[in-house]
Scaffold this active site. Structure first.
Site, PDB file in Angstrom:
ATOM      1  N   ASN A  69       0.847  -1.191   0.000  1.00  9.36           N
ATOM      2  CA  ASN A  69       0.000   0.000   0.000  1.00  9.36           C
ATOM      3  C   ASN A  69       0.878   1.235   0.000  1.00  9.36           C
ATOM      4  OD1 ASN A  69      -0.290   1.916   2.502  1.00  9.36           O
ATOM      5  ND2 ASN A  69       0.223  -0.102   3.321  1.00  9.36           N
ATOM      6  N   ILE A  71      -0.768   4.610   0.630  1.00  8.87           N
ATOM      7  CA  ILE A  71      -1.862   5.562   0.835  1.00  8.87           C
ATOM      8  C   ILE A  71      -1.274   6.966   0.969  1.00  8.87           C
ATOM      9  CG2 ILE A  71      -3.837   6.164   2.308  1.00  8.87           C
ATOM     10  CD1 ILE A  71      -4.110   3.350   1.036  1.00  8.87           C
ATOM     11  N   LEU A  73      -0.541   8.501   4.097  1.00 12.25           N
ATOM     12  CA  LEU A  73      -1.030   9.175   5.313  1.00 12.25           C
ATOM     13  C   LEU A  73      -2.207  10.104   5.077  1.00 12.25           C
ATOM     14  CD1 LEU A  73       2.230  10.157   7.274  1.00 12.25           C
ATOM     15  CD2 LEU A  73       0.758   8.177   7.634  1.00 12.25           C
ATOM     16  N   ASN A  99      -2.713   7.433  16.522  1.00 16.80           N
ATOM     17  CA  ASN A  99      -1.452   7.354  15.796  1.00 16.80           C
ATOM     18  C   ASN A  99      -1.072   8.758  15.332  1.00 16.80           C
ATOM     19  OD1 ASN A  99       0.158   7.062  13.180  1.00 16.80           O
ATOM     20  ND2 ASN A  99       0.209   4.964  13.935  1.00 16.80           N
ATOM     21  N   CYS A 130       6.293   5.443   8.508  1.00 19.28           N
ATOM     22  CA  CYS A 130       5.497   5.336   7.280  1.00 19.28           C
ATOM     23  C   CYS A 130       6.439   5.426   6.077  1.00 19.28           C
ATOM     24  CB  CYS A 130       4.449   6.437   7.192  1.00 19.28           C
ATOM     25  SG  CYS A 130       3.560   6.359   5.614  1.00 19.28           S
ATOM     26  N   ASN A 192       6.140  -1.772  11.312  1.00 19.80           N
ATOM     27  CA  ASN A 192       5.420  -1.138  10.209  1.00 19.80           C
ATOM     28  C   ASN A 192       5.703  -1.958   8.952  1.00 19.80           C
ATOM     29  OD1 ASN A 192       4.099   0.763   8.497  1.00 19.80           O
ATOM     30  ND2 ASN A 192       4.622   2.400   9.934  1.00 19.80           N
ATOM     31  N   GLY A 243       2.146  -7.591  12.055  1.00 14.63           N
ATOM     32  CA  GLY A 243       2.785  -7.998  10.807  1.00 14.63           C
ATOM     33  C   GLY A 243       2.226  -9.338  10.363  1.00 14.63           C
ATOM     34  N   GLY A 265      -3.811  -6.107  10.983  1.00 16.91           N
ATOM     35  CA  GLY A 265      -3.891  -5.115   9.907  1.00 16.91           C
ATOM     36  C   GLY A 265      -4.601  -5.641   8.692  1.00 16.91           C
ATOM     37  N   THR A 266      -3.794  -6.117   7.744  1.00 18.85           N
ATOM     38  CA  THR A 266      -4.306  -6.557   6.443  1.00 18.85           C
ATOM     39  C   THR A 266      -5.451  -7.562   6.545  1.00 18.85           C
ATOM     40  OG1 THR A 266      -2.112  -6.162   5.557  1.00 18.85           O
ATOM     41  CG2 THR A 266      -3.547  -7.564   4.247  1.00 18.85           C
TER      42      THR A 266
END
Lengths: 304, 250
Positions: A69, A71, A73, A99, A130, A192, A243, A265-266
């Site tokens: 990804n 994005i 931010l 965050n 990020c 991350n 992760g 997350g994913t």
């Protein structure tokens, strides 16, 4: 009765499961699928001082056992988040973690101050990792000295516990973790996403408009576990592990490697109910491997 | 919007790389409206695939989807035998404004795999007594599908890029022939939507967009499009995929 409760950095979580920042927005969408009160914590999407429109599209690409990804931010800015999103989240009795992102140290400080002043946030997660923005973000997460400075400054700007979210895109994760701890971090979030790229064959160009993106999903799970395992003996602050977690078994692996809690997350994209399903399964999996509490399992794989 | 298991009742090739699938569903069929999409999980794939609804049959409890085989996910989907069970979220997104529209006659403009949601919409309008005209564009003869179905809804013009079927040209080459409609609805490639919205600037219209999606429900900010709003953007999955022409910057 297996106890899922976790105490870390002065917070009490009813269970160690939370959605990861950026994968859950500000909660509203997922509240159509389940009661957010079930979550141990909710980590909000990154907030910056001003609104950010993010990167051009396409912003996501599927990869083997994962996704990229970029994005960038995108978010409505901290004031709008406080006005439009926080009131919704504050109705839940889960721990709320905001965050915090920025391009300068001053921006991190300012965002942290504003969020702390609301009284509706329980902890901050400092996003110095990020990989998808040109300035700030990861540059603070790849240099231990910069990480130290930004952590110290944010710590001075807030009364809340601060979790520093580490980037895996470094040569020495332990020195980054130690730098954050020395600077006063109350905890670490790791990891991350890992910087990656995919080429789109029909156009013979990188698929993502940003060219590179952050790799997430099961593909990075072994990297995350290895890094947590390496960091755990060197710090005394708690770690939120993330992760590629997509099952209660995965979550327990992270606990054993040294995480006190874990973020999903994913996997939310595949199954919007994955968090409550993992919470439901967790006691059985802990029992199966001989643990009566979450806290018993933390770091058990590591020779400390 | 719910997550449910859908059973594949039938699967059949419609045209080159184009597959029609009929699915038995409990929830989506009751809730779905023309323009919405279903979000399918495929074994071994991280991201779901958004596919728009081509027909809704409340009596038989089925929805029809039509998808183009463009990569590994849709390749796998095209090989699923009847009886297979698919994990889907839906119906997602906002539908075409078909009920409150007040139209007497509409023009449907579809390009390639943008055609299916317009069939769903056209049927809906027909049932309401609204006159339906259609212009459908395809790459070439081998990609043409649903011509007869659209003809049953009303006057239909088919164009192909290479002239191997119907008339040669793009949908925009024949739009001027239709005058007796009050609203248009378009779905197709970005270039087509750009050209259509420009050409029909003075006509009220709605377009449906696609983009690579993450969560598919509005949480992840992957499928963003610039918009003429204070926020400056719209989410295609949850604010769209249908937008008023001019609302988003193509």
């Amino acid at each position: 009765m297996t106890s899922l409760q976790v105490n870390m950095a002065g917070l009490t979580l009813k269970n160690p499961i939370m959605p990861a920042s950026g994968c859950f927005g500000f909660g509203k969408e997922y509240s159509q699928f389940f009661d957010l009160n079930k979550l141990g914590a909710i980590v909000m999407k990154a907030a910056t001082l001003e609104k950010r429109l993010g990167n051009p599209t396409p912003r996501v690409a599927e990869t083997p056992s994962g996704m990229l990804n970029a994005i960038g931010l995108q978010n409505p800015g901290v004031d709008n988040i406080i006005r439009d999103e926080l009131p919704f989240l504050s109705q839940f009795n889960s721990v709320i973690i905001a965050n915090v992102a920025g391009t300068t140290i001053e921006e991190y400080e300012e965002v942290a101050k504003k969020l702390s002043a609301t009284g509706q946030v329980d902890a901050l997660e400092l996003n110095i990792s990020c990989p998808n923005v040109k300035e700030g973000g990861i540059q603070f997460g790849q240099d231990p000295e910069l990480a130290k400075i930004v952590t110290e400054r944010v710590k001075r700007a807030t009364h809340l516990p601060v979790f520093v979210k580490l980037s895996p895109n470094v040569a020495d994760i332990v020195s980054m973790a130690k730098a954050a701890e020395e600077a006063g971090a109350d905890g670490l979030s790791m990891i991350n996403t890992i910087t990656g790229m995919q080429i789109h064959l029909p156009t013979k160009r990188p698929l993502l408009a940003n060219n590179t993106g952050g790799l997430s999903g099961p593909a990075i799970k072994p990297v995350a576990i290895r890094m947590i395992y390496e960091v755990y003996p060197h710090v005394s602050i708690p770690i939120i592990g993330m992760g590629g977690i997509s099952s209660a078994e995965d979550a327990v692996e992270f606990l054993l490697a040294g995480a006190s809690a874990v973020a999903i997350g994913t996997a939310n994209f595949q199954n919007p109910c994955i968090c409550p399903e993992i919470i439901e399964e967790l006691p059985k999996v802990l029992q199966k491997y001989g643990f009566n509490t979450v806290e018993e399992a933390i770091g058990k794989a590591v020779n400390r | 919007m719910k997550r449910e298991k859908m059973t594949v009742l039938s699967i059949s090739p419609l045209a080159k790389d184009t597959v029609e699938m009929v699915l038995k569903t409990k929830n989506a069929v009751r809730k779905a409206k023309p323009g919405q999409f279903l979000y399918f999980q495929l074994p071994g794939h991280t991201l779901r695939r958004p596919i728009s609804i081509a027909a809704i049959d409340k009596e038989s409890g089925t929805v029809t989807i039509i998808f183009k085989v463009t990569g590994k996910g849709t390749e796998l989907m095209a090989t699923l035998p009847p009886g297979s069970v698919l994990d889907a979220i839906g119906p997602n997104g906002n539908p075409f404004p078909a009920d409150e529209n007040g139209s007497n006659a509409v023009l449907l403009i579809g390009g390639g795999i943008g055609v299916p949601p317009l069939y769903c919409l056209g049927k809906h309008f027909c049932a309401q007594g609204v006159k339906v005209y259609s212009v459908l564009g395809f790459q070439s003869r081998e990609y043409v599908f649903y011509e007869e179905k659209f003809r049953k809804l009303g006057e239909t013009v088919i164009v192909t890029d290479d002239g191997s079927y119907g008339e040669k040209g793009f949908v925009t080459d024949v739009l001027h022939r239709f005058k007796l409609y009050d609203t248009y609805f378009a779905c197709g490639p970005l270039m087509m939507l750009k050209a259509v919205t420009k050409q029909l600037e003075d006509v009220p219209g709605f377009i449906s967009m696609e983009e690579r999606m993450g969560c598919g429900i509005g949480a992840c900010y992957a499928c963003i499009i610039e918009a003429n709003t204070e926020e400056g953007y719209k989410k295609i999955c949850s604010d769209g995929p249908v937008f008023r022409a001019g609302e988003v910057l193509l």
